[in-house]
Scaffold this active site. Sequence first.
Site, short mmCIF file in Angstrom:
data_model
loop_
_atom_site.label_atom_id
_atom_site.label_comp_id
_atom_site.label_asym_id
_atom_site.label_seq_id
_atom_site.Cartn_x
_atom_site.Cartn_y
_atom_site.Cartn_z
N TYR A 139 -7.41 3.92 55.77
CA TYR A 139 -6.45 4.96 55.38
C TYR A 139 -5.07 4.34 55.33
O TYR A 139 -4.70 3.58 56.24
CB TYR A 139 -6.48 6.10 56.40
CG TYR A 139 -5.43 7.16 56.18
CD1 TYR A 139 -5.50 8.03 55.10
CD2 TYR A 139 -4.36 7.31 57.07
CE1 TYR A 139 -4.54 9.02 54.90
CE2 TYR A 139 -3.39 8.29 56.88
CZ TYR A 139 -3.49 9.14 55.80
OH TYR A 139 -2.53 10.11 55.60
N ASP A 234 -2.14 -3.69 55.83
CA ASP A 234 -1.51 -2.47 56.32
C ASP A 234 -1.58 -2.51 57.84
O ASP A 234 -2.61 -2.21 58.44
CB ASP A 234 -2.24 -1.25 55.76
CG ASP A 234 -1.68 0.06 56.31
OD1 ASP A 234 -0.81 0.00 57.20
OD2 ASP A 234 -2.13 1.13 55.85
N LYS A 262 4.83 3.48 62.70
CA LYS A 262 4.52 3.80 64.10
C LYS A 262 5.37 3.01 65.10
O LYS A 262 6.53 3.35 65.31
CB LYS A 262 3.02 3.61 64.35
CG LYS A 262 2.17 4.52 63.42
CD LYS A 262 0.70 4.51 63.73
CE LYS A 262 -0.15 5.18 62.68
NZ LYS A 262 -0.30 6.61 62.79
C1 LIG Z 1 -3.07 2.20 58.81
C2 LIG Z 1 -2.18 3.32 58.39
N1 LIG Z 1 -1.44 3.19 57.28
C3 LIG Z 1 -0.61 4.16 56.87
C4 LIG Z 1 -0.49 5.33 57.56
C5 LIG Z 1 0.44 6.39 57.10
O1 LIG Z 1 1.55 6.48 57.94
P1 LIG Z 1 2.42 7.83 57.99
O2 LIG Z 1 1.53 8.87 58.59
O3 LIG Z 1 3.60 7.47 58.85
O4 LIG Z 1 2.81 8.15 56.60
C6 LIG Z 1 -1.25 5.52 58.72
C7 LIG Z 1 -1.16 6.77 59.48
O5 LIG Z 1 -1.87 7.05 60.39
C8 LIG Z 1 -2.12 4.48 59.15
O6 LIG Z 1 -2.86 4.60 60.24
#
Ligand SMILES: Cc1ncc(COP(=O)(O)O)c(C=O)c1O
Length: 424
Positions: A139, A234, A262
Amino acid sequence: MKERFERARKFIPGGVNSPVRAFGSVGGTPVFVESATGCRITDADGKEYIDYVGSWGPMIAGHAHPRVVAALQQQVGKGTSFGTPCELETELAQRVCERVPGVDRVRFVSSGTEATMSAVRLARGFTGRDEVVKIAGCYHGHVDSLLVNAGSGVMTLGIPGSPGIPEALAGLTRVIPFNDVDALRQVLEAHGKNIACLILEPIGGNMGVVPPQPGYLEACRELTREHGVTLIFDEVMTGFRVSPGGARTLYGVEPDLVCFGKVVGGGMPVGAYGGGAEIMGHIAPDGPVYQAGTLSGNPLAMRAGIETLDLLAEPGVYDKLEQVGAKMQQGFEDAAREAGVAACVNRVGSMLTGFFGEGPVRDYDAAAVCDTKRYAAYFHAMLERGIYLAPSQFEAAFLSTAHGDAELDATAAAAKEAMQAIAR
Ligand SMILES: Cc1ncc(COP(=O)(O)O)c(C=O)c1O
């Protein structure tokens, strides 16, 4: 909590501002939190829980850490947004570049979604290609191109994962399974000339925790390089958590671009993407790929990020995170074994998932067959005992430097009772 949730539902879709908070997959009513400190949260009725969600990862130093709070209090009186450069942005950027090898420049945004969206745009602009390869079960936020049917376990053309995403766009995304080098080789051999990037979580965190198999990330690096495809890690979840430099330093594999979120914001809304000087030189205003943000580099957010990264730079922090993660794993495994419940744990440092299934869980398909009903029962049994876990089987538990022996012993004791209760 029910009345609060009903009231919220009157004014907010589903009563929540992010869907998983609604407890949809475990049932029941979400906990409305009034305050949080260290590794504990207190709900609106005054009940305290030991927290293993940590705002889904950012709170690695615990909630309301005195140093983060003091920094924010100091900053708030100086103004909360300027829309012109401030040195705090450079301070945080320098820390990121120094800690993460291969990152020469970093651009701050306000969420993980913005970071991955911008990194994909940059990869498309840099390569002049349109297609994206993503991994089933990874995700990356709610980016149109990345929100395709992640349930597919085979190489396939993307299918819209949500109404509102044009098929023409989703069709540019190809989905392959995690930890499958052959699938990656095949998609690159067949379509490499059209593919701008491979984006993946180097440690899967959003199908529950699924570490890369030995050699997998290395193969991703080698094959993407061979085909001129930009490799994007990511690390929104893993960045600064699994090691000072994230998964890339843990596994020694260097992508072209890396996304953060985060932890880098210490609990404030921050995302970031970075890479080598050449590729980052394509971002406006240095280059033609446009990306901007009114609140990007917000001074309060930068202060929280700086303070959090400085806390993580203190000696012994990552050893401590490893220890608390290992202890939680042990507690879960012992409880499951004693109760005769089929379960297995995947863990990297301070992030882990206890899966209700025999395992091993190495990809989305293996995660998807775990017993989500049993997880829901376990979740509620733990909640009753004052332990707040993620309200879904397919999420990670996040530990922090604020978790200590007392909390972990209490959690292990609760896990024993909860496992016995759900085994019946
Ligand atoms: C691996 C990863 N990438 C991107 C995101 C998206 O981040 P945000 O919720 O701050 O938009 C998340 C959110 O949990 C994530 O776990």
